[in-house]
Design a protein around this motif. Structure first.
Motif, PDB file in Angstrom:
ATOM      1  N   VAL A 139      33.944  76.691 -46.687  1.00 35.80           N
ATOM      2  CA  VAL A 139      34.022  78.148 -46.624  1.00 35.80           C
ATOM      3  C   VAL A 139      32.912  78.692 -45.722  1.00 35.80           C
TER       4      VAL A 139
ATOM      5  N   SER B  32      33.426  77.783 -41.968  1.00 34.01           N
ATOM      6  CA  SER B  32      34.663  78.234 -41.327  1.00 34.01           C
ATOM      7  C   SER B  32      34.417  79.406 -40.377  1.00 34.01           C
ATOM      8  N   ALA B  33      33.352  80.178 -40.611  1.00 32.18           N
ATOM      9  CA  ALA B  33      33.042  81.306 -39.723  1.00 32.18           C
ATOM     10  C   ALA B  33      32.433  80.829 -38.398  1.00 32.18           C
TER      11      ALA B  33
ATOM     12  N   GLU C 169      36.635  81.978 -38.271  1.00 32.13           N
ATOM     13  CA  GLU C 169      37.251  82.751 -39.348  1.00 32.13           C
ATOM     14  C   GLU C 169      36.331  83.899 -39.778  1.00 32.13           C
TER      15      GLU C 169
ATOM     16  N   LEU D 210      34.611  85.901 -42.679  1.00 35.57           N
ATOM     17  CA  LEU D 210      34.245  85.719 -44.079  1.00 35.57           C
ATOM     18  C   LEU D 210      33.956  87.071 -44.716  1.00 35.57           C
TER      19      LEU D 210
ATOM     20  N   HIS E  21      35.745  85.634 -50.351  1.00 37.12           N
ATOM     21  CA  HIS E  21      35.712  84.220 -49.998  1.00 37.12           C
ATOM     22  C   HIS E  21      34.420  83.571 -50.503  1.00 37.12           C
ATOM     23  N   LEU E  22      33.309  84.231 -50.262  1.00 39.67           N
ATOM     24  CA  LEU E  22      32.013  83.681 -50.670  1.00 39.67           C
ATOM     25  C   LEU E  22      31.880  83.620 -52.185  1.00 39.67           C
TER      26      LEU E  22
ATOM     27  N   ARG F 125      39.614  79.137 -45.653  1.00 37.32           N
ATOM     28  CA  ARG F 125      38.645  79.732 -46.581  1.00 37.32           C
ATOM     29  C   ARG F 125      39.159  79.634 -48.014  1.00 37.32           C
TER      30      ARG F 125
END
Length: 282
Positions: free
Chosen positions: A101, A104-105, A110, A112, A116-117, A232
């Motif tokens: 996760v 992924s940014a 992606e 975030l 997601h976090l 994510r």
């Protein structure tokens, strides 16, 4: 996303199948099961008209990513289990969904957001609760084992996220990566282990089941999922693996139920729903 969920479900069966397979040395187990998994992928690719060039003709960076992810992860994982208590090593290893996760940014471009976090952190909190519910004790004497387990988490998260960067590489390539990983594992087995064959028919069937599930098609499904799904949400959903794995061990009579499992399952479920909020909306 369905492919990702299927991969997670298959991985959750690994612990129960491994217990049924008996005390087979780790690298021998990887060599045997990856050989089965690779065979499935190769036969599937050839049946669809994909030639050997379509299986093997990849740039070196693709080979390094695929073999480094599959073989590198398992090599470090087994080394970590040798140098640290399994429960503690597994907990550190299960940072990989959270790292997927987080990475992924910067690595997959992606966006975030807080769901997601928070979803990923809730999932990790559930795994922590499950682990401590079964008794953990971190000591400095096993620092190297913990470091290797952390290396596992980074390798698998990087493999998963970077696979999305190379989305043009078809999933057929994973069969070649599994075959190369099987050969490398066999070489490590010959160097470091003594051969122990499965003792019973049930043990042989368990090894075969691992090859046609957690150590084979699960990798193909995961590759398709991280390239085409919401990576994510997949990271948060991946925390269901240890929960489902423990539940399956309990169903099979290989572990005792605990209240911590129910709370952990609730945390992982809430986290997964939060992280996949955009999917529910669409």
């Amino acid at each position: 996303m369905a492919a990702g969920f299927a991969a997670i479900a298959l991985w959750s069966a690994l612990a129960a199948l491994s217990v049924s397979a008996g005390p087979i040395p780790p690298f021998q187990m990887v060599a045997m099961t990856f050989a089965v998994g690779a065979s499935i992928g190769i036969v599937r690719a050839l049946a669809r008209g994909v030639g050997w060039r379509g299986l093997l003709g990849w740039p070196m960076r693709i080979w390094l990513l695929g073999v480094g992810g599959l073989f590198g992860y398992h090599a470090l994982y087994f080394a970590a289990l040798q140098l640290a208590p399994p429960a503690e090593a597994n907990l550190v290893n299960y940072l990989w969904p959270l790292l997927i996760v987080l990475l992924s940014a910067p690595l997959a471009g992606e966006r975030l957001a807080w769901p997601h976090l928070l979803g990923a952190f809730l999932g990790f909190a559930g795994v922590i609760l499950l682990a401590f519910g079964r008794g953990l004790s971190f000591t400095g004497a096993h620092a190297l084992g913990y470091a290797l387990a952390l290396g596992c988490a980074f390798i698998w998260s990087l493999y998963s996220v970077l696979s999305r960067r190379f989305g043009e590489t078809p999933t057929d390539a994973v069969a070649a990566f599994c075959a190369a990983s099987a050969l490398l594992s066999f070489a490590c087995h010959l160097l470091f282990e003594r051969t122990v064959w499965p003792a019973t028919t049930t043990a042989w069937l368990s090894v075969l089941a691992i090859g046609i599930g957690p150590a084979g098609p699960a990798f193909y499904l995961w590759d398709h999922a991280v390239k085409h799904g919401d990576i994510r949400a997949l990271g948060a959903f991946a925390y269901a693996t240890p929960i489902l794995s423990t539940a399956l061990l309990i169903v099979c009579g290989l572990a005792e139920p605990t209240g911590a499992l129910l709370i952990a399952a609730a945390l992982v479920t809430v986290g997964a729903v939060l992280a996949s909020r955009e999917l529910w909306r669409s």
